[in-house]
Design an enzyme around this catalytic site. Structure first.
Site, PDB file in Angstrom:
ATOM      1  CB  THR A  96     -39.650  30.877 -24.473  1.00 46.18           C
ATOM      2  OG1 THR A  96     -40.616  30.209 -23.656  1.00 46.18           O
ATOM      3  CG2 THR A  96     -40.350  31.971 -25.254  1.00 46.18           C
ATOM      4  CE  LYS A 171     -44.051  31.543 -22.593  1.00 49.61           C
ATOM      5  NZ  LYS A 171     -42.855  30.748 -22.278  1.00 49.61           N
ATOM      6  CE  LYS A 246     -36.169  33.514 -24.248  1.00 49.94           C
ATOM      7  NZ  LYS A 246     -35.992  32.241 -23.528  1.00 49.94           N
TER       8      LYS A 246
END
Length: 301
Positions: A96, A171, A246
């Site tokens: 990611t 995402k 994050k």
């Protein structure tokens, strides 16, 4: 197929194990010897370097912590691009990372006649272990067609989100919505506690009413109603607070770049940053319930 999997951490190791179970030959590489030993115990080959792993691979999969690690593994001396020069293996990054980095790497790969897909996942360690991950894939249609059989060995839902970067965009959006939703569910159950409403009663009502969501029915942050949820296991991850922070940071960077209004996403980022500073980085992100309650790990919730 011969597959290289670079990054044998909490996610990469079980992903490699599922590829092995599907009959593929998997050369794994990780900087931590312990992770490599686990891969070997699962029946995989331990590569001595990135170049060794990717050298004869038909597919190279990376699962790494951040964009700088992905860029280094692909473009650094002895990296993937060097190792596959003259060949055309499929490249899949399931880390990611930010959209800009993956688009830059995909363009460099394309100039060399290579397909590099961004294919981040949803489902956490549990999904990686069970082989039920959701893959959100960005890249060419041809690359996606080549990747789908490989991804099916590791996941249940495989969706081509669009051109390069679309997987990472999906995402970022998904996890920002999840974080906001989780905070809302935690607040609802905390309010129920203060009003003297039984948690199970609220769950029975809300799980069939308009506030129903995955964050409630599958991952309820309040201990009690969902036995398998991390809230009933001391908030052991799962999906750690540090990882949610994050992803929220990536989402906010993308939102700023695109000029998208995300006030709740921004506030969720601040909440998870405060949680991390309070020592909850390694706990499951649903620990927001305990943090909002002002309770410590040693206090009953």
């Amino acid at each position: 197929m011969k597959i290289a999997l670079i990054g044998l951490g909490n996610m990469g190791l079980p992903m490699a194990a599922n590829l092995l179970k599907a009959g593929h030959q998997v050369a794994g590489y990780d900087l931590l010897p312990g992770n490599c030993a686990k891969h070997a115990a699962n029946g995989g080959r331990v590569a001595t370097s990135v170049a060794d792993a990717a050298g004869d691979a038909e597919v190279v999969v990376t699962m790494l912590p951040a964009g700088r690690h992905v860029e280094s593994v692909f473009t650094g001396q002895g990296g993937v691009f060097d190792a596959v020069r003259g060949r055309t293996p499929l490249l899949i990054d399931s880390s990611t990372i930010d959209v800009a980095t993956v688009r830059r790497l995909a363009a460099e790969a394309g100039a060399a006649g290579l397909d590099l897909l961004d294919a981040p996942v949803s489902g956490g360690v549990g999904g990686a272990t069970a082989g039920t991950l959701t893959f959100m894939v960005g890249g060419t249609q041809g690359g996606f067609a080549r990747a789908e059989p490989v991804l099916r060995a590791m996941g249940k839902t495989i969706i081509h989100a669009g051109a390069s970067g679309a997987g990472q965009a999906a995402k970022a959006c998904n996890n920002m919505m999840l974080a906001v939703n989780m905070i809302g569910v935690a607040e609802g159950f905390l309010l129920a506690d203060k009003l003297g409403l039984d948690r199970q009663k609220l769950f029975d009502i809300a799980s069939t009413a308009t506030s129903q969501s995955w964050a409630m029915t599958s991952y309820c942050p309040a201990p009690g109603p969902v036995p398998a949820a991390p809230s009933n296991r001391g908030y052991a991850p799962g999906f750690a607070t540090a990882l949610m922070l994050k992803d929220l940071t990536l989402a906010q960077g993308a939102a700023e770049g695109a000029g998208a209004p995300t006030p709740l996403g921004s506030h969720a980022q601040r909440i998870y940053a405060a949680m991390a500073e309070a020592g909850e980085s390694g706990q499951d992100f649903s620990v927001v319930f305990r943090w909002l309650a002002g309770q410590t790990r040693d206090e009953a919730v």
